[in-house]
Design an enzyme around this catalytic site. Structure first.
Site, PDB file in Angstrom:
ATOM      1  N   TYR A   1     -44.374  56.804-111.824  1.00 34.96           N
ATOM      2  CA  TYR A   1     -43.337  57.660-111.247  1.00 34.96           C
ATOM      3  C   TYR A   1     -43.870  58.537-110.119  1.00 34.96           C
ATOM      4  O   TYR A   1     -43.146  58.897-109.206  1.00 34.96           O
ATOM      5  CB  TYR A   1     -42.690  58.526-112.332  1.00 34.96           C
ATOM      6  CG  TYR A   1     -41.792  57.721-113.232  1.00 34.96           C
ATOM      7  CD1 TYR A   1     -40.594  57.199-112.745  1.00 34.96           C
ATOM      8  CD2 TYR A   1     -42.137  57.439-114.546  1.00 34.96           C
ATOM      9  CE1 TYR A   1     -39.771  56.427-113.540  1.00 34.96           C
ATOM     10  CE2 TYR A   1     -41.318  56.668-115.357  1.00 34.96           C
ATOM     11  CZ  TYR A   1     -40.137  56.167-114.850  1.00 34.96           C
ATOM     12  OH  TYR A   1     -39.326  55.387-115.649  1.00 34.96           O
TER      13      TYR A   1
ATOM     14  N   TYR B   1     -43.614  39.016-121.741  1.00 32.90           N
ATOM     15  CA  TYR B   1     -43.017  39.426-120.466  1.00 32.90           C
ATOM     16  C   TYR B   1     -43.905  40.379-119.653  1.00 32.90           C
ATOM     17  O   TYR B   1     -43.471  40.911-118.633  1.00 32.90           O
ATOM     18  CB  TYR B   1     -41.568  39.914-120.692  1.00 32.90           C
ATOM     19  CG  TYR B   1     -40.761  38.691-121.067  1.00 32.90           C
ATOM     20  CD1 TYR B   1     -40.197  37.893-120.087  1.00 32.90           C
ATOM     21  CD2 TYR B   1     -40.751  38.215-122.379  1.00 32.90           C
ATOM     22  CE1 TYR B   1     -39.585  36.681-120.398  1.00 32.90           C
ATOM     23  CE2 TYR B   1     -40.139  37.010-122.707  1.00 32.90           C
ATOM     24  CZ  TYR B   1     -39.566  36.250-121.692  1.00 32.90           C
ATOM     25  OH  TYR B   1     -38.992  35.044-122.005  1.00 32.90           O
TER      26      TYR B   1
ATOM     27  N   HIS C   1     -37.876  55.431-124.645  1.00 36.06           N
ATOM     28  CA  HIS C   1     -37.765  53.960-124.650  1.00 36.06           C
ATOM     29  C   HIS C   1     -37.528  53.396-126.051  1.00 36.06           C
ATOM     30  O   HIS C   1     -38.451  52.919-126.708  1.00 36.06           O
ATOM     31  CB  HIS C   1     -39.010  53.288-124.030  1.00 36.06           C
ATOM     32  CG  HIS C   1     -39.360  53.834-122.686  1.00 36.06           C
ATOM     33  ND1 HIS C   1     -40.598  53.666-122.099  1.00 36.06           N
ATOM     34  CD2 HIS C   1     -38.639  54.570-121.809  1.00 36.06           C
ATOM     35  CE1 HIS C   1     -40.615  54.264-120.932  1.00 36.06           C
ATOM     36  NE2 HIS C   1     -39.441  54.830-120.724  1.00 36.06           N
TER      37      HIS C   1
ATOM     38  N   GLU D   1     -36.223  44.787-114.593  1.00 36.68           N
ATOM     39  CA  GLU D   1     -36.255  43.323-114.693  1.00 36.68           C
ATOM     40  C   GLU D   1     -35.047  42.723-115.385  1.00 36.68           C
ATOM     41  O   GLU D   1     -34.498  43.308-116.307  1.00 36.68           O
ATOM     42  CB  GLU D   1     -37.497  42.881-115.491  1.00 36.68           C
ATOM     43  CG  GLU D   1     -38.797  43.185-114.796  1.00 36.68           C
ATOM     44  CD  GLU D   1     -40.022  42.717-115.584  1.00 36.68           C
ATOM     45  OE1 GLU D   1     -39.847  42.144-116.685  1.00 36.68           O
ATOM     46  OE2 GLU D   1     -41.137  42.923-115.072  1.00 36.68           O
TER      47      GLU D   1
ATOM     48  N   GLN E   1     -33.827  60.558-124.638  1.00 36.71           N
ATOM     49  CA  GLN E   1     -33.346  59.176-124.603  1.00 36.71           C
ATOM     50  C   GLN E   1     -32.912  58.672-125.980  1.00 36.71           C
ATOM     51  O   GLN E   1     -32.397  57.572-126.106  1.00 36.71           O
ATOM     52  CB  GLN E   1     -34.425  58.249-124.042  1.00 36.71           C
ATOM     53  CG  GLN E   1     -34.719  58.527-122.585  1.00 36.71           C
ATOM     54  CD  GLN E   1     -35.689  57.521-121.991  1.00 36.71           C
ATOM     55  OE1 GLN E   1     -36.027  56.509-122.594  1.00 36.71           O
ATOM     56  NE2 GLN E   1     -36.147  57.799-120.780  1.00 36.71           N
TER      57      GLN E   1
END
Ligand code: HEC
Length: 489
Positions: free
Chosen positions: A381, A370, A267, A360, A198
């Site tokens: 997962y 949040y 991430h 979201e 990522q």
């Protein structure tokens, strides 16, 4: 007809998987795994069908489908949870509360939601536009045409004065585009970028006053070494273009490496947005460690705010807290890869990847939490529960969420003139979902969604051009969405 999707209901739930009743009924004794898909197969499928399609109980009672829009006992999350918890013994639907913990009941509800959405999606013919073919949309018909081909995993695009644009590729290249033609060679002088998994080169955004100062802002996964080990953190820099090179580079944000020597994990965030008052906002994901998101002493799992030169504004919410990272604007984020200001209200929205379910859209406010990973509409997962709560005092609710996950990525509000009915609406790209969504927000609520198209590959970003067209970053090309030729709809 393009599909219109109603906003998902924010509701609380709970539920659990119970074995004993099913075991008694069917003479089996499946071992609990805590994974909703396995619990379903072992304990529910006999009656409700392998694919949730419904059927009959052993005594011949009708078992309802869990896929359609008809609910005997209510279709919101809490009603479904209650059905599972309390059962309908008179109809042979077992009581599960004794054997299924609330967390597992919650995971089962998410699983039912996910399977329903996948099933219903299978019934819809989505637009999959071909170049030069007019596509019917709900508010506007449009054509999608390849604007720039021969690109590889483009991550971001920004328009510059003089019919120019600039584009990043995840693998680390920055290309100028002039009059719709990509430069032969990428810019030189771009810092090295980690691009495995990522990691990658992420956003490029011009300073609001670019025409005068020439600053371009970049976010990327910065490959570093700490005591001989590879470490990689999200970094934000700015620089200017001169003679095909990125020059005058300055660091806008870099986490102190020595404090985070073990940062691995996915991430990274990597989206940048400017407000009207000279602040830069950027996102950093929680690096696969949920606890980071709730920890104000680390930069991961946050949206940050600095001045355009990287200085920390005094009025940042945690600027005076000696234990907090002073650049933090909001926290409790998982992996925000969409960040956009509403062109009229000036409100900041973020789109972030959830786990399995629970992507979201948030209205981002100063100092707000949040909730990740304490509250979420998703599960792990593997189908096991993460938590049974979706709401908590002091934690913000999303504007909306998506289950199953779309893997939401870049987004922008449309402010062009080619599509008048799209004005000020949000356009959202998704990776796994391979969808471009139009989202209408009124008074902080999503009132309509349209999947403009689907299945052209992973989309990392969407942005309006100065010509009023929408530009979409597909895996190997940048496509331009403009009104269909002829009388406009
Ligand atoms: C022995 C058969 C049987 C098993 C096993 C069973 N169910 Fe049911 N279930 C039923 C029947 C029959 C109904 C309909 C009750 C009625 O008519 O009021 C039902 C209703 C429901 C409803 C409410 C549906 C609606 O339309 O409101 C849900 C949700 C549900 N079941 C989930 C589950 C889950 C989850 C499991 C496994 C953990 C499960 N059921 C296991 C027979 C079963």
């Amino acid at each position: 007809m393009p599909p219109t999707l109603r906003p998902t209901f924010p509701a609380l739930v709970i539920l659990a998987a119970a074995l004993a009743p099913a075991g008694l009924l069917f003479g089996q004794n499946p071992r609990p795994t805590g994974k909703a898909n396995e619990a379903y197969a072992q304990q529910c499928a006999n009656c409700h069908g392998k694919k949730l399609e419904g059927g009959q109980t052993p005594a011949g009672n009708k078992v309802p489908s869990l896929l359609d829009d008809e609910w005997l006992h209510g279709g919101d999350d809490e009603s479904i949870a209650r059905s599972i918890r309390n059962g309908y013994p008179e109809k042979e639907m077992p009581v599960w509360s004794a054997t299924m913990p609330e967390k597992e009941i919650r995971a089962m509800v998410i699983y039912i939601r996910e399977q329903r959405a996948l099933f219903q999606r299978g019934l819809i013919q989505f637009n999959k536009p071909q170049d030069s073919v007019t596509v019917k949309g709900e508010l506007h018909d449009y054509q999608l045409n390849t604007w720039v081909g021969e690109v590889t995993e483009p991550w971001s695009l920004a328009f510059l004065p003089g019919h120019r644009a600039i584009m990043t590729e995840k693998r680390g290249n920055v290309f100028l585009i002039e009059n719709g033609k990509r430069a032969e060679k990428p810019l030189t002088g771009v810092p090295p970028v980690e691009s495995t998994g990522q990691a990658g080169l992420y956003d490029v955004v011009p300073h609001p006053d670019f025409a005068r100062n020439g600053w371009l802002y970049f976010a990327f996964a910065d490959p570093q070494k700490y005591e001989g080990k590879a470490v990689c953190l999200t970094k934000v820099i700015r620089g200017k273009i001169r003679d095909g090179a990125l020059v005058d580079q300055e660091t806008i944000y870099q986490a102190p490496l020595a404090k985070y020597p073990k940062s691995g994990g996915p991430h990274f965030g990597g989206r940048i947005a400017f407000d009207q008052n000279g602040h830069v906002f950027f996102s950093i994901g929680e690096r696969g460690n949920g606890a980071n998101a709730q920890d104000l002493s680390v930069p991961m799992g946050k949206v940050h705010r600095v001045f355009d030169d990287g200085r920390v504004p005094d009025d940042n919410p945690f600027a005076k807290d000696p234990k907090a990272v002073p650049t933090i604007w909001s926290y409790g984020h998982r992996n925000p890869q969409g960040l956009a200001f509403h062109p009229v209200t000036g409100q900041l929205f973020d789109a972030e990847h959830g786990p399995r379910g629970g992507d979201e859209l948030n209205l981002v406010g100063k100092g707000k939490n949040y909730g990740w990973p304490v509250i979420t509409y998703g599960m792990n997962y593997d189908g096991s529960a993460m938590t049974d709560i979706t709401a908590k005092e002091g934690m913000e609710q999303p504007v909306t969420y998506w289950t199953p996950s779309l893997a939401v990525c870049g987004m922008n509000f449309y402010s062009g003139n080619l599509f008048p009915k799209w004005k000020n609406q949000l356009f959202l790209a998704s990776l796994v979902g391979e969808e471009l969504r139009r989202i209408e927000i009124k008074d902080g609520k999503v009132v309509a969604q349209e999947i403009l198209f689907k299945n052209l590959g992973r989309i990392r970003h969407v942005i309006g051009g100065p010509d009023g067209a929408l530009y979409v970053l597909l895996p190997t090309r940048i496509a331009r969405i403009a009104p269909a030729a002829g009388p406009s709809s």
